[in-house]
Design an enzyme around this catalytic site. Structure first.
Site, mmCIF file in Angstrom:
data_model
loop_
_atom_site.group_PDB
_atom_site.id
_atom_site.type_symbol
_atom_site.label_atom_id
_atom_site.label_comp_id
_atom_site.label_asym_id
_atom_site.label_seq_id
_atom_site.Cartn_x
_atom_site.Cartn_y
_atom_site.Cartn_z
ATOM 1 N N ASN A 42 0.842 -1.185 0.000
ATOM 2 C CA ASN A 42 0.000 0.000 0.000
ATOM 3 C C ASN A 42 0.885 1.245 0.000
ATOM 4 O OD1 ASN A 42 0.550 -0.873 2.770
ATOM 5 N ND2 ASN A 42 -0.898 0.682 3.479
ATOM 6 N N GLU A 44 0.316 5.275 0.608
ATOM 7 C CA GLU A 44 -0.630 6.300 1.033
ATOM 8 C C GLU A 44 -0.223 7.685 0.542
ATOM 9 O OE1 GLU A 44 -2.104 4.102 5.126
ATOM 10 O OE2 GLU A 44 -0.921 5.934 5.310
ATOM 11 N N CYS A 53 -3.934 0.692 -2.736
ATOM 12 C CA CYS A 53 -3.814 -0.528 -1.939
ATOM 13 C C CYS A 53 -2.775 -1.471 -2.528
ATOM 14 C CB CYS A 53 -5.160 -1.242 -1.877
ATOM 15 S SG CYS A 53 -6.466 -0.308 -1.061
ATOM 16 N N GLU A 55 -3.029 -4.649 -3.171
ATOM 17 C CA GLU A 55 -3.591 -5.529 -4.184
ATOM 18 C C GLU A 55 -3.607 -4.856 -5.553
ATOM 19 O OE1 GLU A 55 -4.704 -4.711 -1.152
ATOM 20 O OE2 GLU A 55 -6.367 -6.007 -0.576
ATOM 21 N N CYS A 91 -10.364 -4.531 0.064
ATOM 22 C CA CYS A 91 -11.431 -3.534 0.145
ATOM 23 C C CYS A 91 -12.329 -3.633 -1.093
ATOM 24 C CB CYS A 91 -10.844 -2.123 0.272
ATOM 25 S SG CYS A 91 -10.115 -1.478 -1.259
ATOM 26 N N CYS A 94 -10.564 -2.715 -4.460
ATOM 27 C CA CYS A 94 -9.708 -3.811 -4.920
ATOM 28 C C CYS A 94 -10.542 -4.961 -5.467
ATOM 29 C CB CYS A 94 -8.797 -4.290 -3.799
ATOM 30 S SG CYS A 94 -7.520 -3.088 -3.389
#
Length: 120
Positions: A42, A44, A53, A55, A91, A94
């Site tokens: 991830n 940010e 993210c 993924e 999430c 994703c």
């Protein structure tokens, strides 16, 4: 590639997470149909919608290299600087990206918790 091997790759990727705002580090390892593995963490940003993210990082890396057939993804996450304790599921964003690129009948999502339990 075995589930545990893919999880180990995700754990390595997690070490690269840039998460100064949430303090939650996630790593992912994506297994392509040809056996190649792409990892992601991830990343940010202070403008939270610009965050990516783990993924999606792995999937976007693979797609940018011409890979679009995927077999599995391993995901691990938890507080940065600590071993992951709980399962870390993808999430909704994703999941939507996975729906775009992955066969729901054959694609596997692999999660591991701190006790070493693996769920698929």
């Amino acid at each position: 590639m075995e589930n545990r091997e893919l999880v180990m790759e995700a754990l390595k990727a997690r070490k690269q997470a840039y998460c100064p705002y949430s303090g939650f580090a996630v790593g992912a390892a994506l297994l392509c149909a040809d056996g190649r593995v792409f990892t992601g963490c991830n990343i940010e940003n202070a403008a939270y919608p610009a965050t990516n993210c783990a993924e999606r990082t792995a999937i976007f890396k693979a797609v940018s290299e011409g890979k679009t057939e995927f077999r599995a993804i391993a995901i691990v996450g938890g507080p940065k600087g600590k071993e992951p304790e709980n399962f870390c599921a993808p999430c909704g964003v994703c999941r939507q990206v996975m729906a775009e690129f992955c066969d729901p009948e054959t694609f596997r999502i692999i999660l591991m918790n701190g006790a070493g339990e693996i769920r698929e």
